[in-house]
Design a protein around this motif. Structure first.
Motif, PDB file in Angstrom:
ATOM      1  N   ASP A 115      -1.358  11.363  -9.529  1.00 50.82           N
ATOM      2  CA  ASP A 115      -2.473  10.925 -10.217  1.00 50.82           C
ATOM      3  C   ASP A 115      -3.396  10.563  -8.128  1.00 50.82           C
ATOM      4  OD1 ASP A 115      -4.543   9.192 -11.059  1.00 50.82           O
ATOM      5  OD2 ASP A 115      -3.056   6.900 -10.873  1.00 50.82           O
ATOM      6  N   TYR A 116      -4.167  11.558  -8.761  1.00 56.03           N
ATOM      7  CA  TYR A 116      -5.311  11.486  -7.402  1.00 56.03           C
ATOM      8  C   TYR A 116      -6.630  10.997  -7.628  1.00 56.03           C
ATOM      9  CZ  TYR A 116      -0.940  14.829  -5.380  1.00 56.03           C
ATOM     10  OH  TYR A 116       0.282  15.418  -5.262  1.00 56.03           O
ATOM     11  N   GLU A 148      -9.930   8.235  -1.104  1.00 60.11           N
ATOM     12  CA  GLU A 148     -10.361   7.367  -0.350  1.00 60.11           C
ATOM     13  C   GLU A 148      -9.650   6.222  -0.184  1.00 60.11           C
ATOM     14  OE1 GLU A 148     -11.444   9.015  -2.856  1.00 60.11           O
ATOM     15  OE2 GLU A 148     -13.004  10.344  -1.980  1.00 60.11           O
ATOM     16  N   GLU A 149      -8.745   5.659  -1.022  1.00 56.29           N
ATOM     17  CA  GLU A 149      -8.093   4.655  -0.648  1.00 56.29           C
ATOM     18  C   GLU A 149      -6.677   5.113   0.785  1.00 56.29           C
ATOM     19  OE1 GLU A 149      -5.577   4.116  -4.355  1.00 56.29           O
ATOM     20  OE2 GLU A 149      -6.460   3.427  -5.528  1.00 56.29           O
ATOM     21  N   LEU A 150      -6.152   5.844   1.097  1.00 58.33           N
ATOM     22  CA  LEU A 150      -5.848   6.312   1.612  1.00 58.33           C
ATOM     23  C   LEU A 150      -6.371   6.352   3.015  1.00 58.33           C
ATOM     24  CD1 LEU A 150      -3.332   9.244   0.853  1.00 58.33           C
ATOM     25  CD2 LEU A 150      -2.447   7.413   1.554  1.00 58.33           C
ATOM     26  N   PHE A 151      -7.314   6.814   3.001  1.00 57.10           N
ATOM     27  CA  PHE A 151      -8.089   6.018   3.971  1.00 57.10           C
ATOM     28  C   PHE A 151      -8.301   4.691   4.233  1.00 57.10           C
ATOM     29  CE2 PHE A 151     -10.818  10.785   4.212  1.00 57.10           C
ATOM     30  CZ  PHE A 151      -9.745  11.120   5.431  1.00 57.10           C
ATOM     31  N   GLU A 152      -8.941   4.323   3.653  1.00 62.47           N
ATOM     32  CA  GLU A 152      -8.882   2.808   3.813  1.00 62.47           C
ATOM     33  C   GLU A 152      -7.746   2.161   4.009  1.00 62.47           C
ATOM     34  OE1 GLU A 152     -10.064   0.780   0.168  1.00 62.47           O
ATOM     35  OE2 GLU A 152     -12.266   2.130  -0.182  1.00 62.47           O
ATOM     36  N   ASN A 185       0.229  -1.051  -0.064  1.00 57.41           N
ATOM     37  CA  ASN A 185       0.024   0.068  -0.053  1.00 57.41           C
ATOM     38  C   ASN A 185       0.952   1.330   0.011  1.00 57.41           C
ATOM     39  OD1 ASN A 185      -1.976  -1.460  -0.403  1.00 57.41           O
ATOM     40  ND2 ASN A 185      -2.734  -1.561   2.365  1.00 57.41           N
ATOM     41  N   LEU A 186       1.634   1.371   0.622  1.00 56.82           N
ATOM     42  CA  LEU A 186       3.151   2.833   0.889  1.00 56.82           C
ATOM     43  C   LEU A 186       3.917   2.661  -0.947  1.00 56.82           C
ATOM     44  CD1 LEU A 186       4.632   4.593   2.550  1.00 56.82           C
ATOM     45  CD2 LEU A 186       5.575   3.110   2.901  1.00 56.82           C
ATOM     46  N   ILE A 187       3.928   1.250  -1.347  1.00 55.23           N
ATOM     47  CA  ILE A 187       4.133   2.540  -2.571  1.00 55.23           C
ATOM     48  C   ILE A 187       3.862   2.543  -3.503  1.00 55.23           C
ATOM     49  CG2 ILE A 187       5.980   0.588  -4.384  1.00 55.23           C
ATOM     50  CD1 ILE A 187       7.357  -1.293  -1.860  1.00 55.23           C
ATOM     51  N   SER A 188       1.883   2.074  -3.667  1.00 54.72           N
ATOM     52  CA  SER A 188       1.292   2.209  -3.850  1.00 54.72           C
ATOM     53  C   SER A 188       1.331   3.558  -3.929  1.00 54.72           C
ATOM     54  CB  SER A 188      -0.214   0.819  -4.215  1.00 54.72           C
ATOM     55  OG  SER A 188      -1.074   1.550  -4.714  1.00 54.72           O
ATOM     56  N   ALA A 189       0.598   3.738  -3.301  1.00 51.99           N
ATOM     57  CA  ALA A 189       0.273   5.612  -2.483  1.00 51.99           C
ATOM     58  C   ALA A 189       1.578   6.409  -3.084  1.00 51.99           C
ATOM     59  CB  ALA A 189       0.483   5.615  -1.301  1.00 51.99           C
TER      60      ALA A 189
END
Length: 298
Positions: free
Chosen positions: A81-82, A87-91, A69-73
C-alpha cells in the motif's frame, strides 16, 4: 491482559499504550492488518493524539509514537500500500530526528530505501542500505541490521545476481537464528528470499527445502500473510517446473493450482491483502490459459 488492567484500575498511559502496540504488532505478524491498524489508533488515542503531530516534552509519548509509526509502515509495506507512503516516511524520519531518536530515524531511512527499490531504482536503494548497515552494525542494533541485510540481499537480485542474494541472505539468516536473537519474522522472510533466488537459478530442490522450512515456521506462529505468500511462491514454483516437458508435468500443474487456491483461501479468510489477492488471481489465470492452449486438464 486488558481485563486485568481494567479490573486493577491501572491508569498508567505509557503501560496501556505499550500493551496496545504489542497487540498491534502481534496482529501484524498474524496478517490481521485491519485489526492492527485499529489497535494502533487506540494506542495514540490514549494520549488524545490522532497522528504523529506531537510537539510536547513527554519522552514516553515520543517513544510510543515512534513504535506506532514503525508498525503502521510495516503494515503498508506488507500490503504494498504505497499511496502517499513516501511522504509519510519522510514525516516519520523528520519526527524521529526532531525527537533525537537515531534508531528510528535510520529505520525509516532504510524503509525509504525499500520504497525507492520498489520504484525500480535498486542501485540508488543499495547506496542507502550500505549507509544504514554501517550505522546498525556499529551500534549493534540487531533489528535494524537484519532488516537492512534482508533488503540488501533482495536488491542484490537486481544489481548483482541470485548467488549474491543467497550469500548475503544466508549470512543474515545465521544471525537471525542465533539463540540470543531467534527472530522468526526475519527467519521466515530470509528463507523465502533464499528460495526465490534458488528458483532464479533453477535449483528447485534447494528452493523447495527453504519454502517448506519457511512455511512450517510461519504456520507455527500463525503468520497468515507470510503463509499465503509462501503458498503463492509454491504455486509459481510448480507452475515453472510444470511448463517443462516431463513425466509428472500434469501433476506439477495441478500442484500449482492447488497452491494458488490455498493462498487465496488464506487471503480471503485471514488477511484481506488485496494486492496479493490480485497477483494470485492473475497468475492462476495465466496458468489456466497455458493449460487450455496446451491441452492439459487441471
Amino acid at each position: 491482559f486488558f481485563q486485568i488492567i481494567e479490573k486493577a484500575k491501572i491508569t498508567d498511559k505509557d503501560l496501556i499504550a505499550k500493551a496496545k502496540l504489542t497487540l498491534a504488532w502481534a496482529n501484524t505478524m498474524k496478517g490481521n492488518f485491519q485489526t492492527s491498524n485499529d489497535v494502533l489508533a487506540q494506542a495514540l488515542s490514549i494520549y488524545g493524539i490522532e497522528n504523529s503531530n506531537y510537539d510536547g516534552d513527554d519522552a514516553g509519548i515520543y517513544e510510543q509514537i515512534q513504535n506506532h509509526n514503525l508498525i503502521s509502515a510495516v503494515n503498508r509495506f506488507l500490503q504494498k500500500d504505497y499511496e502517499d507512503l513516501r511522504e509519510e516516511l519522510f514525516e516519520y524520519t523528520m519526527f524521529s530526528q526532531d525527537s533525537g531518536s537515531e534508531f528510528y530515524k535510520n529505520i525509516f531511512k532504510t524503509l525509504l530505501g525499500k520504497l525507492i527499490c520498489d520504484s525500480k531504482q535498486a542501485k540508488r536503494a543499495m547506496e542507502i542500505y550500505n549507509e544504514q548497515i554501517t550505522f546498525f552494525a556499529e551500534k549493534k542494533l540487531a533489528f535494524g541490521a537484519l532488516l537492512t541485510w534482508y533488503l540488501i540481499a533482495e536488491a542484490s537480485m537486481i544489481t548483482k545476481s541470485p548467488k549474491s542474494t543467497i550469500e548475503t541472505a544466508s549470512q543474515a539468516l545465521e544471525i537471525a537464528q542465533n539463540p540470543h536473537i531467534n527472530n522468526y519474522f526475519f527467519i521466515v522472510i530470509l528463507k523465502t528470499l533464499i528460495a526465490k533466488a534458488y528458483m532464479k537459478l533453477s535449483d528447485f530442490e534447494s528452493a523447495k527445502n527453504n519454502l517448506e522450512s519457511a512455511v512450517s515456521i510461519a504456520k507455527k506462529y500463525n503468520m497468515n500473510d507470510f503463509v499465503s505468500k509462501i503458498y503463492f511462491i509454491f504455486g509459481k514454483y510448480y507452475q515453472e517446473i510444470g511448463t517443462v516437458n516431463s513425466q509428472n508435468q500434469t501433476e506439477y500443474l495441478k500442484g500449482a493450482v492447488k497452491m494458488y487456491d490455498k493462498a487465496l483461501e488464506k487471503v480471503n479468510k485471514n488477511t484481506r491483502n488485496s494486492y496479493l489477492k490480485n497477483k494470485i488471481i492473475a497468475y492462476k489465470k495465466s496458468l489456466e490459459t497455458y493449460c487450455t492452449n496446451n491441452g492439459y486438464t487441471i
